[in-house]
Design an enzyme around this catalytic site. Structure first.
Site, PDB file in Angstrom:
ATOM      1  N   GLU A  14      -9.792  -2.299   5.095  1.00 44.28           N
ATOM      2  CA  GLU A  14     -10.433  -1.993   6.367  1.00 44.28           C
ATOM      3  C   GLU A  14     -11.706  -2.828   6.537  1.00 44.28           C
ATOM      4  O   GLU A  14     -12.340  -3.214   5.540  1.00 44.28           O
ATOM      5  CB  GLU A  14     -10.814  -0.494   6.412  1.00 44.28           C
ATOM      6  CG  GLU A  14      -9.635   0.464   6.278  1.00 44.28           C
ATOM      7  CD  GLU A  14      -8.864   0.657   7.588  1.00 44.28           C
ATOM      8  OE1 GLU A  14      -8.749  -0.284   8.387  1.00 44.28           O
ATOM      9  OE2 GLU A  14      -8.365   1.779   7.777  1.00 44.28           O
ATOM     10  N   HIS A  24      -7.349  -5.028   9.950  1.00 48.00           N
ATOM     11  CA  HIS A  24      -7.036  -4.782   8.532  1.00 48.00           C
ATOM     12  C   HIS A  24      -5.714  -5.440   8.153  1.00 48.00           C
ATOM     13  O   HIS A  24      -4.811  -5.588   8.977  1.00 48.00           O
ATOM     14  CB  HIS A  24      -7.062  -3.285   8.186  1.00 48.00           C
ATOM     15  CG  HIS A  24      -5.918  -2.468   8.687  1.00 48.00           C
ATOM     16  ND1 HIS A  24      -6.069  -1.151   9.077  1.00 48.00           N
ATOM     17  CD2 HIS A  24      -4.592  -2.730   8.839  1.00 48.00           C
ATOM     18  CE1 HIS A  24      -4.899  -0.661   9.452  1.00 48.00           C
ATOM     19  NE2 HIS A  24      -3.983  -1.601   9.315  1.00 48.00           N
ATOM     20  N   ASP A  57       0.815  -1.219   0.000  1.00 47.53           N
ATOM     21  CA  ASP A  57       0.000   0.000   0.000  1.00 47.53           C
ATOM     22  C   ASP A  57       0.844   1.262   0.000  1.00 47.53           C
ATOM     23  O   ASP A  57       2.066   1.216   0.169  1.00 47.53           O
ATOM     24  CB  ASP A  57      -0.969  -0.007   1.209  1.00 47.53           C
ATOM     25  CG  ASP A  57      -0.333  -0.574   2.475  1.00 47.53           C
ATOM     26  OD1 ASP A  57       0.901  -0.503   2.596  1.00 47.53           O
ATOM     27  OD2 ASP A  57      -1.061  -1.086   3.329  1.00 47.53           O
ATOM     28  N   ASN A  74      -7.741  -3.176  14.139  1.00 49.10           N
ATOM     29  CA  ASN A  74      -9.114  -3.483  13.712  1.00 49.10           C
ATOM     30  C   ASN A  74      -9.163  -4.685  12.759  1.00 49.10           C
ATOM     31  O   ASN A  74     -10.211  -4.989  12.211  1.00 49.10           O
ATOM     32  CB  ASN A  74      -9.763  -2.250  13.053  1.00 49.10           C
ATOM     33  CG  ASN A  74      -9.033  -1.818  11.782  1.00 49.10           C
ATOM     34  OD1 ASN A  74      -8.127  -2.496  11.299  1.00 49.10           O
ATOM     35  ND2 ASN A  74      -9.435  -0.679  11.224  1.00 49.10           N
TER      36      ASN A  74
HETATM   37  C1  F6R Z   1       1.441  -1.529   6.149  1.00 45.05           C
HETATM   38  C2  F6R Z   1       0.155  -2.202   6.211  1.00 45.05           C
HETATM   39  C3  F6R Z   1      -0.657  -2.241   7.462  1.00 45.05           C
HETATM   40  C4  F6R Z   1       0.168  -2.471   8.728  1.00 45.05           C
HETATM   41  C5  F6R Z   1      -0.723  -2.439   9.960  1.00 45.05           C
HETATM   42  C6  F6R Z   1       0.077  -2.592  11.238  1.00 45.05           C
HETATM   43  O1  F6R Z   1       1.994  -1.626   4.860  1.00 45.05           O
HETATM   44  O2  F6R Z   1      -0.266  -2.705   5.223  1.00 45.05           O
HETATM   45  O3  F6R Z   1      -1.615  -3.263   7.354  1.00 45.05           O
HETATM   46  O4  F6R Z   1       0.825  -3.703   8.642  1.00 45.05           O
HETATM   47  O5  F6R Z   1      -1.430  -1.235  10.003  1.00 45.05           O
HETATM   48  O6  F6R Z   1       0.884  -1.489  11.403  1.00 45.05           O
HETATM   49  P1  F6R Z   1       2.013  -1.463  12.533  1.00 45.05           P
HETATM   50  O7  F6R Z   1       3.029  -2.467  12.137  1.00 45.05           O
HETATM   51  O8  F6R Z   1       2.564  -0.058  12.482  1.00 45.05           O
HETATM   52  O9  F6R Z   1       1.338  -1.797  13.818  1.00 45.05           O
END
Ligand code: F6R
Length: 243
Positions: free
Chosen positions: A143, A138, A67, A136
């Site tokens: 989401e 994702h 992403d 959450n």
């Molecule tokens: C990042 C991504 C997100 C993160 C998730 C956890 O490229 O796709 O799904 O893996 O938001 O983020 P952290 O590791 O910062 O807790």
């Protein structure tokens, strides 16, 4: 799913790095799906260490990131392109043209999403997709919702996601409201998925991912239907094999 639990995040980072390295050793032109955020920073450091010891080369490897924020200049330190350069790409021998991150500044975002999917289709499937998880549930920026997208698309970030990512910015206002993310269909096409989950505060969502019902309200729960998912965590969770 296979669950590997680790006592320390250092051990987890090393094991996750070793798995990624083993994929590239067994297939020099492997396609790797990459993640950003706090979770993979340590494992990227371990990969860089192994590279610096001369034990692995990424010359033929190709990467596709999950992403990118929409509207954040790539030169912004929190753009996912900048993150990848700083944490991994600038320190290994991967060819710049073989690293792909969606362009969140494309004049036509829908066309950019199509271009990204077509590239993935031509060069894929992804051999190993690395994932973190949001509080959450994702994965990528898919989401929780009543339905999930199959293909790469522009998503409106949930407020809890923006709140969680505020720590990387000066204020909530600076956190972009939209992102481009690989869709669930693309993620699920990876031959193997490595889900890394760090910190006890993610134990509950990991439990729902592993043991809860398969629901679009917990996008990570769809991983239960994938044949090759390895979960590495330092959370205290169990993987239930029956009711
Ligand atoms: C990042 C991504 C997100 C993160 C998730 C956890 O490229 O796709 O799904 O893996 O938001 O983020 P952290 O590791 O910062 O807790």
């Amino acid at each position: 799913m296979i669950l590997h639990k680790f006592k320390t995040q250092a051990d987890l980072d090393r094991a996750a790095a070793d798995l990624i390295i083993s994929v590239v050793r067994s297939k020099t032109n492997a396609v790797l799906g990459m993640a950003t955020g706090g979770t993979p920073v340590g494992l990227y450091k371990e990969i860089v260490k192994t590279y610096q010891q001369g034990l692995i080369s990424f010359k033929e490897a190709r990467t596709f990131n999950l992403d990118e924020y929409v509207g954040l200049p790539v030169t912004h330190p929190e753009s996912y392109r900048a993150f990848m350069q700083r944490n991994l790409f600038d320190h290994i021998d991967i060819k710049p043209e073989n690293t792909h991150v969606p362009n969140g500044n494309a004049p036509d975002i829908d066309a950019e999403c199509r271009r990204y999917d077509e590239m993935l289709y031509q060069q894929g499937p992804v051999d190993l997709q690395l994932l973190g998880i949001g509080h959450n549930g994702h994965i990528g920026f898919n989401e929780p919702d009543t339905e999930l997208s199959r293909f790469t698309y522009k998503v409106t970030l949930k407020e809890d996601t923006r709140e969680a990512n505020k720590r990387f910015f000066n204020s909530l206002d600076e956190v972009p409201t939209h992102a481009v993310t690989m869709g669930m269909g693309t993620i699920m096409q990876a031959k193997m998925i490595l889900l890394v989950v760090k910190g006890q505060e993610k134990a509950e969502i990991l439990d729902r991912t592993l043991n809860g019902p398969i629901t679009t309200q917990v996008p990570a729960s769809l991983l239960q239907t994938h044949p090759r998912v390895i979960v590495m965590t330092d959370c205290d969770v169990q993987y239930k094999v029956s009711h």
